[in-house]
Design an enzyme around this catalytic site. Structure first.
Site: not given
Length: 269
Positions: A87-88, A91, A155
């Site tokens: 997930h990060e 980003h 997100e």
């Protein structure tokens, strides 16, 4: 100052949290593999000595990207740690930290443009405080809603594309969010035991469950992350395209923010 901040923000955060750079261990090896898959092999991994369950991406560009995990987060099941890492990683890959900064500047730039174009009209409007003050409050309300929209977009995108890098796909990402939510809820329960003020209303409320409409409204319209229950439900649905996920999220920002009364009316019909 903004340009300087963009350049050094990740270094300041690392120094301010006393984060430790990881260069070995199981989590590091898995993170290295994930960063390779994501196409950001130079991303660094840091650990923050904190009991709070959280992970974050820092750095304004891919060359200086950094992913940070708290020590508590690294104690979750390794599959859930992988879910947080991917997930990060998305980003970092999508430069979401930079996008967030640019979105803020765009909002203030838009206000500056409106003021410059309609300065005389705004000056006259300022003489009527009963109109001018509510207008200022509307702008103050629109800013967090605007930031929430931009941040939640990123997100949801990180959840969707991050899942594609996981061995178990969307199912693993959903389980990672469930484990993270349960760990955070347990921490809140422990904190409540030592709280002087007892809040009986929120005693049984779990972040992984659908809450009443007011908390859903706050979550969708003002928070930087969509409510956790929605993210989990979205991931557990049959594999969808990014276009359909975006559409479902934007629809939910409206429908999930409505009072439960509207849902009861639909069922009655």
């Amino acid at each position: 100052w903004w340009i300087v901040n963009v350049y050094v923000s990740d270094r300041v955060l690392i120094a301010g949290t006393d984060a430790i750079k990881l260069t070995s261990g199981d989590v590091y090896q898995r993170a290295h593999t994930i960063f390779q898959k994501a196409g950001i092999p130079h991303t660094k991994l840091y650990m923050i000595d904190s009991p709070i369950y959280n992970g974050l991406a820092t750095g304004m560009n891919i060359g200086r990207g950094t992913v940070m995990l708290t020590k508590a987060t690294m104690n979750l099941p390794i599959e859930s740690v992988e879910a947080i890492l991917v997930h990060e990683a998305i980003h970092v890959k999508r430069r979401d930290v930079l996008t967030n900064q640019l979105a803020r500047m765009l909002f203030f730039g838009f206000i500056a443009l409106v003021v410059s174009l309609f300065y005389d009209q705004i000056r006259l409007l300022a003489e009527n405080l009963f109109v001018f003050i509510p207008l200022v409050y509307v702008l103050l309300l629109l800013f967090p809603i605007y930031l929430s929209f931009v941040a939640q977009w990123m997100e949801v995108r990180a959840d969707h594309f991050g899942s594609k890098l996981l061995e178990a796909g969307h199912q693993q990402m959903a389980q990672g969010l469930i484990d993270l939510g349960h760990a955070q809820d347990e921490d809140l329960d422990k904190a409540a035991q030592y709280s002087i003020v007892k809040d009986k209303r929120n005693k049984d409320m779990k972040s992984t469950e659908r809450e009443n409409w007011f908390f859903r409204y706050i979550g969708f319209q003002f928070q930087l992350h969509p409510p956790l229950y929605w993210r989990i439900i979205s991931l557990l649905k049959k594999q969808q395209s990014w276009k359909s996920v975006k559409k479902a999220w934007m629809k939910s920002r409206v429908t999930e923010s409505l009072p439960d009364f509207f849902f009861k009316q639909r069922k009655a019909k």
